[in-house]
Scaffold this motif. Structure first.
Motif, mmCIF file in Angstrom:
data_model
loop_
_atom_site.group_PDB
_atom_site.id
_atom_site.type_symbol
_atom_site.label_atom_id
_atom_site.label_comp_id
_atom_site.label_asym_id
_atom_site.label_seq_id
_atom_site.Cartn_x
_atom_site.Cartn_y
_atom_site.Cartn_z
ATOM 1 N N THR A 94 55.460 -6.680 59.405
ATOM 2 C CA THR A 94 54.666 -5.617 59.993
ATOM 3 C C THR A 94 54.815 -4.323 59.199
ATOM 4 N N GLN A 95 55.780 -4.288 58.297
ATOM 5 C CA GLN A 95 55.983 -3.070 57.526
ATOM 6 C C GLN A 95 55.809 -3.391 56.059
ATOM 7 N N ASP A 96 54.592 -3.228 55.572
ATOM 8 C CA ASP A 96 54.305 -3.596 54.186
ATOM 9 C C ASP A 96 55.012 -2.655 53.236
ATOM 10 N N ALA A 109 67.314 5.490 70.912
ATOM 11 C CA ALA A 109 66.694 5.975 69.676
ATOM 12 C C ALA A 109 65.188 5.989 69.871
ATOM 13 N N PHE A 110 64.537 6.845 69.132
ATOM 14 C CA PHE A 110 63.069 6.832 69.152
ATOM 15 C C PHE A 110 62.537 7.227 67.786
ATOM 16 N N GLY A 111 61.312 6.841 67.540
ATOM 17 C CA GLY A 111 60.666 7.234 66.293
ATOM 18 C C GLY A 111 59.228 7.610 66.615
ATOM 19 N N PHE A 168 58.824 -4.356 71.192
ATOM 20 C CA PHE A 168 59.935 -5.027 70.547
ATOM 21 C C PHE A 168 60.276 -4.382 69.208
ATOM 22 N N PHE A 169 61.538 -4.057 69.058
ATOM 23 C CA PHE A 169 62.061 -3.685 67.745
ATOM 24 C C PHE A 169 63.421 -4.367 67.611
ATOM 25 N N PRO A 170 63.723 -4.916 66.439
ATOM 26 C CA PRO A 170 64.986 -5.660 66.295
ATOM 27 C C PRO A 170 66.219 -4.775 66.509
ATOM 28 N N PHE A 171 66.067 -3.474 66.312
ATOM 29 C CA PHE A 171 67.255 -2.597 66.365
ATOM 30 C C PHE A 171 67.411 -1.890 67.705
ATOM 31 N N THR A 172 66.504 -2.148 68.643
ATOM 32 C CA THR A 172 66.701 -1.600 69.991
ATOM 33 C C THR A 172 66.531 -2.723 71.002
ATOM 34 N N GLY A 184 54.735 6.651 69.418
ATOM 35 C CA GLY A 184 55.894 6.091 68.722
ATOM 36 C C GLY A 184 56.580 4.980 69.486
ATOM 37 N N GLY A 185 57.743 4.596 68.948
ATOM 38 C CA GLY A 185 58.532 3.538 69.561
ATOM 39 C C GLY A 185 59.906 4.070 69.928
ATOM 40 N N ALA A 186 60.587 3.332 70.813
ATOM 41 C CA ALA A 186 61.911 3.790 71.241
ATOM 42 C C ALA A 186 62.691 2.621 71.829
ATOM 43 N N HIS A 212 54.557 10.741 58.142
ATOM 44 C CA HIS A 212 55.844 11.303 58.580
ATOM 45 C C HIS A 212 56.280 10.755 59.933
ATOM 46 N N GLN A 213 57.550 10.520 60.046
ATOM 47 C CA GLN A 213 58.114 10.142 61.348
ATOM 48 C C GLN A 213 59.208 11.137 61.729
ATOM 49 N N ILE A 214 59.449 11.199 63.023
ATOM 50 C CA ILE A 214 60.596 11.978 63.507
ATOM 51 C C ILE A 214 61.478 11.009 64.276
HETATM 52 N N1 PHE Z 1 61.100 2.767 63.394
HETATM 53 C C1 PHE Z 1 60.139 2.288 64.356
HETATM 54 C C2 PHE Z 1 58.760 2.233 63.699
HETATM 55 O O1 PHE Z 1 58.602 2.741 62.626
HETATM 56 C C3 PHE Z 1 60.080 3.184 65.563
HETATM 57 C C4 PHE Z 1 61.366 3.185 66.351
HETATM 58 C C5 PHE Z 1 62.352 4.104 66.109
HETATM 59 C C6 PHE Z 1 61.553 2.277 67.363
HETATM 60 C C7 PHE Z 1 63.516 4.100 66.853
HETATM 61 C C8 PHE Z 1 62.704 2.280 68.126
HETATM 62 C C9 PHE Z 1 63.688 3.208 67.865
HETATM 63 O O2 PHE Z 1 57.844 1.663 64.237
#
Ligand code: PHE
Length: 342
Positions: free
Chosen positions: A158-160, A310-312, A252-256, A286-288, A212-214
């Motif tokens: 999903t992240q080219d 965490a969030f992005g 779904f994110f593998p790190f959360t 964003g995601g979290a 940009h992401q935060i």
């Molecule tokens: N890094 C994820 C993205 O780019 C967003 C995210 C950040 C999700 C932190 C969960 C926690 O899509």
């Protein structure tokens, strides 16, 4: 003696004429040299004084002094006249009209992305967060591996990613900074990390290969999903207005784990549904999620003691929504007409 006397008066006469004719300082100086200079007419005449008899000398001497005085005074007077005239000419030429309108200087403007980013930073700093940063050229390890995304994990699709080598890449997400922070710091941790991220993507109105992401990260004892939701709500109200509603839905994110998608009520219609939010009333920003215990452990933080969220968030998304910008390319083209609108 008569001859000498006449010659002196003749010099006086010529000097007077020459003075009358002089119209510039240069010409006046020539007159001075000619009559009163060391090799001038007067000096030449007086060098012949030796030929005079002792009785004649004082008489002629007096006349000579009178002539010299006359020439000197004439030169001084003329000099004053000429200087004044020259000054007047210069003043006239250099005169300036102080009533003319001045030239306005154009002052630069802050880019809308930076403007909103500054507000985001201020809002988080006021809640006790600090700012962290990490490199844009990143190791696969920080961008994926340590975030529980091993080499063959489908989440990578999903992240080219722009790869330099199997180990080096351009970071696809600011989540890489989470790992860098946790590696170095024991809880309590409260940071945000804004920055550029890169993904292979065709450029169009809503996609750009650079954006940009935060990132946000909080790790401490007893942190729960409620802290995540509360913090997001507070921050979104601060940034987008007190009537803003925040929604989190499973993702779904593998790190959360669990993971969530963050949306806020549409800036334009306030949730009614409009063209901007594609009639959904919500805009995803964003995601979290709760930091996966595996990630904590991997970074040397005991998941039995600590938990975190965490969030992005996508900065472009937020700015587009807030100002009704409908083409992401506007942010990077630096068209002054566009930048002046903010
Ligand atoms: N890094 C994820 C993205 O780019 C967003 C995210 C950040 C999700 C932190 C969960 C926690 O899509």
């Amino acid at each position: 003696m008569t001859n000498m006397k006449e010659q002196l008066y003749a010099v006086k006469q010529r000097a007077q004429e020459a003075l009358d004719l002089a119209t510039t300082s240069e010409e006046l100086e020539a007159v001075r040299v000619r009559f009163a200079g060391k090799k001038g007419e007067l000096t030449a005449l007086l060098s012949q004084m030796g030929k005079l008899s002792p009785e004649e000398r004082p008489v002629i001497g007096q006349i000579a002094n009178e002539v010299r005085g006359f020439i000197d005074a004439g030169i001084r007077a003329k000099k004053a006249v000429l200087e004044q005239a020259e000054l007047n000419r210069r003043l006239e030429k250099e005169s300036l009209d102080v009533t003319l309108p001045g030239k306005a200087r154009t002052v630069g403007k802050q880019h809308p992305l930076n403007k909103v980013l500054d507000e985001v930073k201020d809002a988080f700093i006021s809640m006790g967060f600090s700012i962290a940063s990490g490199p844009e050229v990143e190791y696969d390890y920080y961008n994926f591996e340590a975030l529980n995304i091993p080499k063959d994990h489908p989440a990578r699709d999903t992240q080219d990613t722009f790869y330099f080598s199997p180990e080096m890449l351009l970071r696809t997400q600011t989540s890489s900074v989470q790992v860098r922070v946790m590696e170095k710091t024991q809880p309590p941790i409260r940071v945000i990390s804004p920055g550029r991220v890169f993904r292979i993507d065709e450029v169009d109105a809503t996609h750009s290969p650079i954006f940009h992401q935060i990132e946000g990260l909080v790790v401490d004892k007893g942190i729960t999903m409620a802290h995540l939701k509360g913090s997001l709500e507070l921050i979104c109200k601060k940034l987008f207005g007190p009537e803003t509603k925040t929604r989190i839905r499973p993702d779904f994110f593998p790190f959360t784990e669990p993971s969530a998608e963050i949306s806020i009520s549409c800036f334009k219609c306030g949730g009614e549904g409009c063209k901007f939010c594609k009639n959904e009333g919500w805009i995803e920003i964003g995601g979290a999620g709760m930091v996966n215990p595996k990630v904590l452990a991997h970074c040397g933080i005991d998941p039995e003691v600590y938990s975190g969220f965490a969030f992005g968030m996508g900065l472009e998304r937020m700015v587009m929504g807030r100002y009704g910008v409908d083409d992401i390319r506007m942010f990077y083209e630096n068209d002054v007409r566009f930048l002046n609108m903010f």
